[in-house]
Write a protein that holds these residues in place. Structure first.
Motif, short mmCIF file in Angstrom:
data_model
loop_
_atom_site.label_atom_id
_atom_site.label_comp_id
_atom_site.label_asym_id
_atom_site.label_seq_id
_atom_site.Cartn_x
_atom_site.Cartn_y
_atom_site.Cartn_z
N GLU B 73 -7.86 26.68 43.03
CA GLU B 73 -6.46 26.44 43.20
C GLU B 73 -6.17 24.99 43.89
O GLU B 73 -7.19 24.69 44.74
CB GLU B 73 -5.97 27.75 43.74
N PRO B 74 -4.85 24.59 43.79
CA PRO B 74 -4.40 23.44 44.41
C PRO B 74 -4.69 23.38 45.73
O PRO B 74 -5.05 22.60 46.57
CB PRO B 74 -3.04 23.23 44.23
N ARG B 75 -4.59 24.78 46.56
CA ARG B 75 -4.91 24.48 47.87
C ARG B 75 -6.25 24.39 48.40
O ARG B 75 -6.54 23.52 49.29
CB ARG B 75 -4.50 26.12 48.44
N ALA B 76 -7.46 24.87 47.59
CA ALA B 76 -8.50 24.54 47.69
C ALA B 76 -8.78 22.98 47.55
O ALA B 76 -9.68 22.33 48.54
CB ALA B 76 -9.56 25.30 46.88
N ALA B 77 -8.33 22.43 46.65
CA ALA B 77 -8.33 20.86 46.13
C ALA B 77 -7.80 20.20 47.52
O ALA B 77 -8.56 19.21 47.99
CB ALA B 77 -7.53 20.43 45.00
N ARG B 78 -6.69 20.64 47.99
CA ARG B 78 -6.05 19.88 49.08
C ARG B 78 -6.86 19.92 50.41
O ARG B 78 -7.14 18.97 50.95
CB ARG B 78 -4.58 20.49 49.43
N ALA B 79 -7.52 21.15 50.41
CA ALA B 79 -8.28 21.39 51.64
C ALA B 79 -9.57 20.38 51.76
O ALA B 79 -9.99 19.82 52.69
CB ALA B 79 -8.76 22.81 51.78
N ALA B 80 -10.05 20.15 50.52
CA ALA B 80 -11.23 19.42 50.25
C ALA B 80 -10.61 17.86 50.38
O ALA B 80 -11.64 16.76 50.08
CB ALA B 80 -11.73 19.55 48.88
N GLY B 81 -9.19 17.53 50.54
CA GLY B 81 -8.86 16.12 50.80
C GLY B 81 -8.61 15.30 49.27
O GLY B 81 -8.48 14.20 49.45
N VAL B 82 -8.29 16.27 48.52
CA VAL B 82 -7.47 15.69 47.46
C VAL B 82 -5.96 16.05 47.41
O VAL B 82 -5.48 17.10 47.79
CB VAL B 82 -7.87 16.37 45.95
N ALA B 83 -5.11 14.82 47.10
CA ALA B 83 -3.72 14.99 47.11
C ALA B 83 -3.25 14.47 46.02
O ALA B 83 -3.85 13.56 45.20
CB ALA B 83 -3.07 14.35 48.59
N MET B 84 -2.25 15.10 45.50
CA MET B 84 -1.47 14.34 44.16
C MET B 84 -0.23 13.95 44.22
O MET B 84 0.67 14.97 44.62
CB MET B 84 -1.85 15.36 43.01
N VAL B 85 0.26 13.19 43.66
CA VAL B 85 1.78 12.77 43.62
C VAL B 85 2.23 12.82 42.09
O VAL B 85 1.64 12.03 41.02
CB VAL B 85 2.13 11.06 43.97
N PHE B 86 2.90 13.67 41.79
CA PHE B 86 3.21 13.96 40.23
C PHE B 86 4.37 13.02 39.74
O PHE B 86 5.13 12.56 40.67
CB PHE B 86 3.89 15.54 40.15
N GLN B 87 4.30 12.86 38.47
CA GLN B 87 5.22 12.03 37.99
C GLN B 87 6.91 12.66 38.13
O GLN B 87 7.64 12.02 38.38
CB GLN B 87 4.92 12.13 36.43
N HIS B 88 6.98 13.92 38.08
CA HIS B 88 8.19 14.39 38.26
C HIS B 88 8.28 15.22 39.69
O HIS B 88 7.29 16.01 39.79
CB HIS B 88 8.48 15.66 37.18
N PHE B 89 9.10 14.81 40.39
CA PHE B 89 9.14 15.23 42.03
C PHE B 89 9.56 16.71 41.86
O PHE B 89 10.38 17.21 41.19
CB PHE B 89 10.22 14.58 42.60
N SER B 90 8.93 17.42 43.02
CA SER B 90 9.31 18.75 43.13
C SER B 90 9.91 18.78 44.45
O SER B 90 9.20 19.11 45.69
CB SER B 90 8.14 19.81 43.04
N LEU B 91 11.15 18.32 44.72
CA LEU B 91 11.81 18.13 45.91
C LEU B 91 13.27 19.02 45.73
O LEU B 91 13.93 18.96 44.67
CB LEU B 91 12.18 16.72 46.13
N PHE B 92 13.79 19.36 46.95
CA PHE B 92 15.06 20.19 47.00
C PHE B 92 16.20 19.12 47.08
O PHE B 92 16.17 18.41 48.48
CB PHE B 92 15.10 21.47 47.74
N ASP B 93 17.03 18.84 46.39
CA ASP B 93 18.17 17.99 46.78
C ASP B 93 18.85 18.13 48.07
O ASP B 93 19.54 17.55 48.85
CB ASP B 93 19.02 17.89 45.60
#
Lengths: 360, 505
Positions: B73-93
């Motif tokens: 899962e992404p959490r495991a990837a993040r723990a391994a040092g992988v980060a991702m910037v998606f094309q569509h942002f997931s931010l709360f206005d």
């Protein structure tokens, strides 16, 4: 572990079965609730569901079923049209009040003239009043993209203030010895919404409700406008592609639900209630939302749901009087009905699948 | 810093009907900016989703620093040092920058400490950002900074960026590149997904090129011309163009100076589009997705109106007409998105046949529907277009993508249009269904209908189209006959000639 899986095709069987499942579940959970309150669960459930129809005093309660069910059905039919298209009119209660005020106002303006045209004029005025009240959120939504849920809901409270003002001022009975409330329309034959068949509880509002059911059925199943309404609710982009004009649809759906709620208000004030008073509205407009969903937004479903809801109202009152159940418990019971319906509804479009742990 | 960070070998992922990644292998070194290049649908997104733990590969291995790397899962990837910037942002206005960043963290520190950290990091990397500003007030570029800083706070070893420049102004792109260069200097590896060749040549140390899920080549962008990369991207074997010489009739559709803003925030505005379409002509419109294809279809279908005279149908202005008014004239369209746009998922095929067929097939009278006629029309579509379904009462969503696409195309074709516009007619459709759809388009044109096929599949366009044009950032290139077009010329048209000119200076 269980997993929900979307059915490729909505299940026909479950579409019809869910209301029954929900009622049974409500009876069980409600029975447990009543038991915890120290009442006999079987007696309580029987009092609510059986006694009004077949009990000792059923001759008195049965007409009440129509009297209470009529306005619920009439309002719910109007609401369901909008709900189908994703247009959420939550303010039927306000439209109901304004319809009653306008209709009664027209009738009282003619007092004491006796003429055949007074009642039809009141009907038109009642529908118009509800329509106007619903047009406020409709126009604001179309013009300024306001949220119709909030606007229509807030207008309920405005309507309640208007009702109080009318009972205390403009429509107050001049011969009422200073008491708030209008003249009683029961004492004014030209304006009285009498029973069509004496003793049946079937007044003109109930007739209107039945007509509305038929009208809505034909609209939704046989007419392009009904198809556009359903399409908009199912897939808004596809509706646009199919040339549905969203503005016109919003105006139609809100206007229609407002007019029907206004009609319900007029029939109530000119019949069972008899007069405009501060506490004239009893929450039909809100309960009709439950009725609309309980009936799966289908006209025939709403017909049954309205009668069922009226049954729990009447049965609830009997249970309060005879068994001493608190009013809050009855409301909770009615709430459960909607809760279970929505919960069981999931099974129409999803199926529960058992999955083994390893497969996860 | 030349150690291998991530090594990917034989990664394969198949979805029903399509192999998204087929035996993809490549390596990313520490401190390297590695480009992942390919057309839409080439499998770039699936590949990075596997690296980020969103999708599980069917087969193949990944190694991080020489040890097996299988993020569940992404959490495991993040723990391994992988980060991702998606094309569509997931931010709360409605929340501010610091709150948004805290939301994405496992153990967010106190807000004041976090704000301090955001300030430090943002200044260190030249991405000034006030942690207390509300996200709703930020520009697209600033929002991207929020996403990047969110990633940087995790101290990533590998930063994945999915088309980061598509929402940025040229100045913002410069700033972003400075930041990325700083990061690589510190040893962070960057996997950079894009189809903008110039950017890749300016920024990346190595590039892996995907085509139809396969790794078709690796190159050093700085030493390879944009033209060569474009050729690798679109493939050099092209279908032989459709034989020319079909007698074309009168001009039926005349678009002149069509400009239109996009209805969606991530869309592309149409800019001054000109084209003339003759009866019997098939015009193929190519281009990388997101360059105005959807908007062009909306403008032609009438879902979004434009100036009346921008679109003329047989000389009469129709830009202001509704979809149904255009259908009445004979201009029919089939949008790309089948479920939800071309068809209503939960409604039956009969109801979906009614959706566009009501007018021309006279399925209603005075507004009252003739269900048996609608049902017959649906059955006719099912029969003539070989739609595999138990019957017209089945819900649209119960059909497979290819079958629903045949239904959607068949619905329009059987209405005998004068002009038919289709967007991505064979996207996600299996080969036999695709062939049937293309044949239907050719038959229609042979009968005198003018057809516009918008597609990203160049082979398809070569096969069916008489003439070719490409959309680039909302502009349409000049229309040229497909006969005699070379792959370089197509690449230039698709990449926007001006951008490519710089490439081979």
């Amino acid at each position: 572990m269980f997993k929900l899986e979307k059915r490729p095709q909505p299940s026909q069987a479950f579409a019809y079965l869910t209301p029954i499942l929900a009622i049974v579940a409500t009876m069980i959970a409600g029975g447990l609730l009543f038991m915890m309150l120290g009442k006999n669960p079987f007696e309580s459930i029987r009092t609510i569901f059986w006694d009004p129809l077949f009990g000792e005093f059923a001759f008195y309660y049965r007409p009440q079923l129509l009297v209470k069910g009529g306005p619920l059905i009439l309002i719910a039919i109007g609401l369901s049209l909008g709900f189908r298209a994703g247009i959420w009119n939550i303010g039927a209660e306000g439209q109901y009040i304004v319809g009653a005020i306008c209709g009664a106002g027209v009738g009282l303006a003619f007092y004491p003239l006796e003429a055949w045209f007074i009642f039809p004029l009141m009907i038109i005025a009642g529908a118009f009043g509800g329509w106007v009240w619903a047009m406020i959120p409709a126009l604001l939504k179309v013009r300024f993209q306001t949220n119709e849920i909030l606007v229509s809901l807030m207008l309920v409270y405005v309507a309640e203030q208007l009702l109080a003002s009318m009972s205390l001022g403009l429509l107050k009975n001049p011969d009422g010895h200073g008491f708030p409330g209008s003249r009683n329309l029961k004492d004014y034959p030209s304006a009285f919404n009498d029973e069509v068949i004496t003793g049946s509880g079937m007044h003109w509002g109930v007739v209107a409700a039945f007509i509305a059911v038929i009208f809505a059925y034909i609209l939704l199943n046989r007419h392009m406008l009904g198809f556009s309404i359903r399409l908009t609710g199912e897939a808004p982009r596809a509706a646009r592609f199919a040339s549905v004009n969203p503005t016109r649809l919003i105006l139609f759906c809100l206007g229609m639900s407002g007019a029907l709620a206004g009609l319900a208000g007029l029939f109530e004030v000119a019949g069972p209630a008899g007069q405009i008073s501060i506490d004239f509205n009893t929450g039909y407009g809100f309960t009709a939302i439950i009725v609309a969903f309980l009936g799966r937004l289908h006209p025939v479903g709403i017909l049954f749901a309205g009668l069922l809801m009226a049954l729990t109202y009447i049965g609830g009152e009997i249970a309060q009087a005879n068994l001493g159940l608190p009013a809050a418990a009855i409301q909770l019971f009615q709430g459960m009905l909607l809760f279970f319906l929505l919960a069981v509804d999931l099974l129409t479009n999803y199926r529960i699948k058992r999955i083994s742990k390893e497969a996860v | 810093m030349t150690g291998t960070l991530l090594k990917i070998e034989g990664l394969t992922k198949a979805y029903p009907g399509v192999v998204a990644n087929d035996q993809v292998s490549f390596e990313i070194n520490e401190g390297e900016t590695h480009a992942l290049l390919g057309e839409n649908g080439a499998g770039k997104s699936t590949l990075v989703k596997m690296i980020y733990g969103l999708v599980k590969p069917d087969s193949g291995t990944m190694q991080m620093h020489g040890t097996p790397f299988t993020p569940a899962e992404p959490r495991a990837a993040r723990a391994a040092g992988v980060a991702m910037v998606f094309q569509h942002f997931s931010l709360f206005d409605a929340l501010n920058v610091a709150e948004n960043i805290a939301l994405g963290m496992e153990n967010p520190p106190a807000m004041r400490d976090l704000a301090e950290k955001i300030r430090t990091v943002s200044e260190a990397y030249g991405l000034p950002l006030d942690p207390f500003r509300t996200v709703g007030d930020l520009s697209a570029g600033e929002r991207q900074r929020v996403e990047i800083i969110r990633c940087l706070l995790q101290d990533p070893k590998l930063l994945i960026m999915d088309e980061p420049t598509s929402v940025l102004t040229p100045q913002e792109v410069e700033i972003l590149f400075e930041t990325l260069r700083k990061l690589t200097a510190e040893g962070v590896a960057i996997l950079y997904i894009s189809h903008k060749l110039e950017e890749i040549r300016a920024l990346c140390d190595a590039a892996t090129i995907l085509r139809l899920g396969k790794n078709v080549g690796t190159c050093v962008p700085a030493e390879t011309s944009a033209r060569d990369m474009a050729e690798l991207m679109v493939g050099s074997e092209l279908q032989t163009p459709k034989s020319a010489g079909a007698a074309l009739g009168e001009v039926v559709l005349d678009i002149a100076g069509l400009s239109m803003p996009s209805p969606s925030a991530f869309g592309t505005a149409l800019r001054n589009i000109h084209l003339r379409l003759r009866a019997g002509e098939v015009l193929g419109i190519g281009g990388v997705a997101g360059n105005g294809q959807d908007e062009l279809l909306l403008a032609l279908s009438g879902e979004q109106r434009c100036a009346a005279s921008a679109i003329k149908f047989k000389g009469a202005p129709i830009g202001q007409l509704s979809p149904n008014a255009r259908r009445a004239l004979g201009l029919l369209t089939a949008p790309e998105e089948r479920l939800g746009h071309a068809a209503a998922p939960n409604m039956s095929l009969t109801e979906n046949a009614l959706l566009t067929g009501n007018l021309r097939k006279k399925l209603s009278q005075n507004g009252f529907l003739n269900w048996s006629k609608a049902r017959n029309f649906a059955s006719e579509i099912i029969e003539k277009f070989d739609v595999r379904t138990p019957g017209p009462d089945n819900a649209a969503r119960s059909l497979s993508g290819g079958n629903l696409q045949k239904f959607v195309i068949g619905r329009e074709v059987l209405q005998e249009p004068e002009v038919l516009v289709v967007n991505q007619p064979t996207w996600g459709v299996d080969a036999s269904a695709a062939a049937a759809i293309r044949q239907a388009i050719l038959d229609l044109a042979a009968g005198g209908t003018a057809v516009i096929v918008i597609s990203q599949d160049l082979d398809e366009l070569m096969e069916v189209a008489d003439n070719f044009a490409a959309l680039n950032e909302g502009r349409l290139t000049e229309v040229r006959p497909t006969q005699g077009l070379t792959i370089e010329e197509i690449g230039l048209m698709m990449g926007g000639a001006h951008g490519m000119e710089v490439a081979h200076v």
